[in-house]
Scaffold this motif. Structure first.
Motif, PDB file in Angstrom:
ATOM      1  N   ARG A   6      45.401  35.962  32.538  1.00 59.44           N
ATOM      2  CA  ARG A   6      45.781  37.033  33.447  1.00 59.44           C
ATOM      3  C   ARG A   6      44.697  38.102  33.471  1.00 59.44           C
ATOM      4  N   LEU A   7      44.074  38.278  34.634  1.00 58.27           N
ATOM      5  CA  LEU A   7      43.098  39.352  34.812  1.00 58.27           C
ATOM      6  C   LEU A   7      43.767  40.460  35.601  1.00 58.27           C
ATOM      7  N   GLU A   8      43.613  41.698  35.142  1.00 61.20           N
ATOM      8  CA  GLU A   8      44.170  42.846  35.862  1.00 61.20           C
ATOM      9  C   GLU A   8      43.053  43.810  36.219  1.00 61.20           C
ATOM     10  N   HIS A   9      42.804  43.931  37.505  1.00 61.18           N
ATOM     11  CA  HIS A   9      41.817  44.895  38.031  1.00 61.18           C
ATOM     12  C   HIS A   9      40.482  44.803  37.303  1.00 61.18           C
ATOM     13  N   VAL A  10      39.988  43.600  37.183  1.00 55.08           N
ATOM     14  CA  VAL A  10      38.746  43.387  36.442  1.00 55.08           C
ATOM     15  C   VAL A  10      37.524  43.593  37.336  1.00 55.08           C
ATOM     16  N   SER A  11      36.597  44.418  36.849  1.00 56.07           N
ATOM     17  CA  SER A  11      35.295  44.568  37.495  1.00 56.07           C
ATOM     18  C   SER A  11      34.212  44.246  36.483  1.00 56.07           C
ATOM     19  N   ARG A  12      33.099  43.717  36.985  1.00 54.66           N
ATOM     20  CA  ARG A  12      31.939  43.472  36.130  1.00 54.66           C
ATOM     21  C   ARG A  12      30.710  43.961  36.868  1.00 54.66           C
ATOM     22  N   ARG A  13      30.074  44.944  36.257  1.00 56.81           N
ATOM     23  CA  ARG A  13      28.910  45.565  36.860  1.00 56.81           C
ATOM     24  C   ARG A  13      27.678  45.177  36.045  1.00 56.81           C
ATOM     25  N   TYR A  14      26.646  44.738  36.710  1.00 53.27           N
ATOM     26  CA  TYR A  14      25.364  44.486  36.038  1.00 53.27           C
ATOM     27  C   TYR A  14      24.360  45.514  36.510  1.00 53.27           C
ATOM     28  N   THR A  15      23.532  45.968  35.572  1.00 53.13           N
ATOM     29  CA  THR A  15      22.447  46.871  35.960  1.00 53.13           C
ATOM     30  C   THR A  15      21.139  46.158  35.672  1.00 53.13           C
ATOM     31  N   MET A  16      20.314  46.040  36.685  1.00 51.07           N
ATOM     32  CA  MET A  16      19.030  45.346  36.517  1.00 51.07           C
ATOM     33  C   MET A  16      17.947  46.113  37.243  1.00 51.07           C
ATOM     34  N   GLY A  17      16.949  46.560  36.472  1.00 51.28           N
ATOM     35  CA  GLY A  17      15.831  47.278  37.068  1.00 51.28           C
ATOM     36  C   GLY A  17      16.287  48.467  37.905  1.00 51.28           C
ATOM     37  N   GLY A  18      17.294  49.190  37.404  1.00 47.65           N
ATOM     38  CA  GLY A  18      17.784  50.359  38.127  1.00 47.65           C
ATOM     39  C   GLY A  18      18.761  50.037  39.242  1.00 47.65           C
ATOM     40  N   ASN A  19      18.868  48.747  39.596  1.00 41.94           N
ATOM     41  CA  ASN A  19      19.842  48.375  40.634  1.00 41.94           C
ATOM     42  C   ASN A  19      21.168  47.981  40.012  1.00 41.94           C
ATOM     43  N   GLU A  20      22.233  48.341  40.670  1.00 41.83           N
ATOM     44  CA  GLU A  20      23.556  47.947  40.199  1.00 41.83           C
ATOM     45  C   GLU A  20      24.110  46.840  41.075  1.00 41.83           C
ATOM     46  N   VAL A  21      24.676  45.824  40.410  1.00 42.31           N
ATOM     47  CA  VAL A  21      25.345  44.747  41.145  1.00 42.31           C
ATOM     48  C   VAL A  21      26.781  44.700  40.652  1.00 42.31           C
ATOM     49  N   LEU A  24      31.941  41.356  39.992  1.00 40.66           N
ATOM     50  CA  LEU A  24      33.387  41.250  40.231  1.00 40.66           C
ATOM     51  C   LEU A  24      33.887  42.638  40.607  1.00 40.66           C
ATOM     52  N   ARG A  25      34.698  42.690  41.660  1.00 41.68           N
ATOM     53  CA  ARG A  25      35.200  43.981  42.144  1.00 41.68           C
ATOM     54  C   ARG A  25      36.727  43.977  42.124  1.00 41.68           C
ATOM     55  N   ASP A  26      37.298  44.606  41.123  1.00 42.52           N
ATOM     56  CA  ASP A  26      38.745  44.797  41.076  1.00 42.52           C
ATOM     57  C   ASP A  26      39.510  43.485  41.315  1.00 42.52           C
ATOM     58  N   VAL A  27      39.205  42.500  40.478  1.00 45.83           N
ATOM     59  CA  VAL A  27      39.825  41.180  40.633  1.00 45.83           C
ATOM     60  C   VAL A  27      41.100  41.094  39.785  1.00 45.83           C
ATOM     61  N   SER A  28      42.219  40.795  40.425  1.00 38.34           N
ATOM     62  CA  SER A  28      43.467  40.516  39.716  1.00 38.34           C
ATOM     63  C   SER A  28      43.838  39.069  40.007  1.00 38.34           C
ATOM     64  N   PHE A  29      44.167  38.345  38.955  1.00 40.17           N
ATOM     65  CA  PHE A  29      44.224  36.891  39.089  1.00 40.17           C
ATOM     66  C   PHE A  29      45.018  36.324  37.918  1.00 40.17           C
ATOM     67  N   ALA A 226      47.507  29.988  46.435  1.00 44.25           N
ATOM     68  CA  ALA A 226      48.727  30.117  45.632  1.00 44.25           C
ATOM     69  C   ALA A 226      49.473  31.418  45.902  1.00 44.25           C
ATOM     70  N   GLU A 227      48.858  32.361  46.582  1.00 43.15           N
ATOM     71  CA  GLU A 227      49.477  33.673  46.709  1.00 43.15           C
ATOM     72  C   GLU A 227      49.249  34.257  48.090  1.00 43.15           C
ATOM     73  N   VAL A 228      50.195  35.097  48.490  1.00 49.59           N
ATOM     74  CA  VAL A 228      50.025  35.798  49.754  1.00 49.59           C
ATOM     75  C   VAL A 228      49.228  37.080  49.538  1.00 49.59           C
ATOM     76  N   THR A 229      49.526  37.774  48.423  1.00 47.19           N
ATOM     77  CA  THR A 229      48.748  38.971  48.084  1.00 47.19           C
ATOM     78  C   THR A 229      48.219  38.805  46.670  1.00 47.19           C
ATOM     79  N   HIS A 230      47.302  39.656  46.283  1.00 49.81           N
ATOM     80  CA  HIS A 230      46.683  39.532  44.962  1.00 49.81           C
ATOM     81  C   HIS A 230      47.024  40.709  44.075  1.00 49.81           C
ATOM     82  N   ALA A 231      48.015  41.479  44.442  1.00 51.23           N
ATOM     83  CA  ALA A 231      48.373  42.617  43.610  1.00 51.23           C
ATOM     84  C   ALA A 231      48.877  42.116  42.260  1.00 51.23           C
TER      85      ALA A 231
END
Ligand code: ADP
Ligand code: MG
Length: 232
Positions: A6-21, A24-29, A226-231
């Motif tokens: 169960r993932l709840e509102h998961v984000s993953r940010r990478y910083t590389m050479g001053g750039n942010e990627v 994952l953006r607020d993934v609930s699954f 599998a789902e209608v919404t991802h909340a």
């Protein structure tokens, strides 16, 4: 069915050479016990990041992750390593077998930390190789096997500690179509036997074998059969 992951509102940010990627953006699954899920999406959409977070190889920057009822995002590395070894099996595009070891020795490796006797390790490794149809190739080295056979050795290695969850990242990405079909047929059989499976792929043929398809785009889930919404 019970939630295995169960993932709840998961984000993953990478910083590389001053750039942010934001990979994952607020993934609930949620992943239910016994499900076979395909995760599809363009290259760079966040599929491998999701798999690495689910596999505890990577941590969310924010949000929570529970595996089999344990909040794993707050555990330290030794605890995570134990969970990874005991509960999760990994299969990668590149097989990652040790070239100087036989198929049997490769499959025994994950059990080295488990405190099993050598004879028990050997017998479990044999059973796992039989399950993937390689009973007549146990003593072969990776170079003496086809790509499909090497991937089946990697799958046997992933299964040998009897994980709750099998994660595969582009498992057919390095295989021709005949070998891909063989490996996909094997995943389907493992699924029928009750294994919970998540396959990351950009190949629609792989997704057809799954009973649920989750589509990623730009770090977000944009559809989930599998789902209608991802909340959460
Ligand atoms: P996919 O598996 O769908 O191709 P990834 O999850 O590998 O996508 O990558 C998602 C995004 O995160 C991409 O923009 C990628 O460049 C970036 N990314 C992935 N891993 C790292 C990393 N270790 N460091 C920096 N950026 C990364
Ligand atoms: Mg990837």
């Amino acid at each position: 069915m019970a939630d295995l992951a169960r993932l709840e509102h998961v984000s993953r940010r990478y910083t590389m050479g001053g750039n942010e990627v934001l990979a994952l953006r607020d993934v609930s699954f949620k992943l239910s016990e016994g499900e076979m899920t395909a995760v599809i999406g363009a290259s760079g959409s966040g599929k491998s990041t999701l798999l690495n977070v689910l596999g505890t190889l990577d941590r969310p920057t924010s949000g929570r992750y529970a595996l089999a009822g344990t909040w794993v995002h707050e555990l330290d590395e030794p605890a995570l390593a134990r969970i990874r070894n005991e509960r999760i099996g990994f299969v990668f595009q590149a097989f990652n077998l040790l070239p100087s070891y036989s198929a049997l020795e490769n499959v025994e490796l994950p059990m080295v930390y488990g405190g099993l006797r050598a004879s028990e390790r050997r017998s479990r490794a044999r059973d796992a190789l039989c399950r993937v149809g390689l009973e007549d190739r146990m003593d072969h080295r990776p170079t003496e096997l086809s790509g499909g056979q090497q991937q089946r050795v990697a799958i046997a290695r992933a299964l040998v500690n009897r994980p709750r969850l099998l994660l595969a990242d582009e498992p057919t990405g390095a295989l021709d179509s005949a070998n891909s079909e063989q490996v996909l047929g094997l995943f389907s059989r493992l699924h029928e036997e009750g294994t919970t499976l998540l396959l990351v792929t950009h190949d629609p043929k792989v997704a057809k074998h799954a009973d649920r398809v989750v589509t990623f785009s730009d770090g977000r889930i944009v559809s989930d059969t599998a789902e209608v919404t991802h909340a959460a």
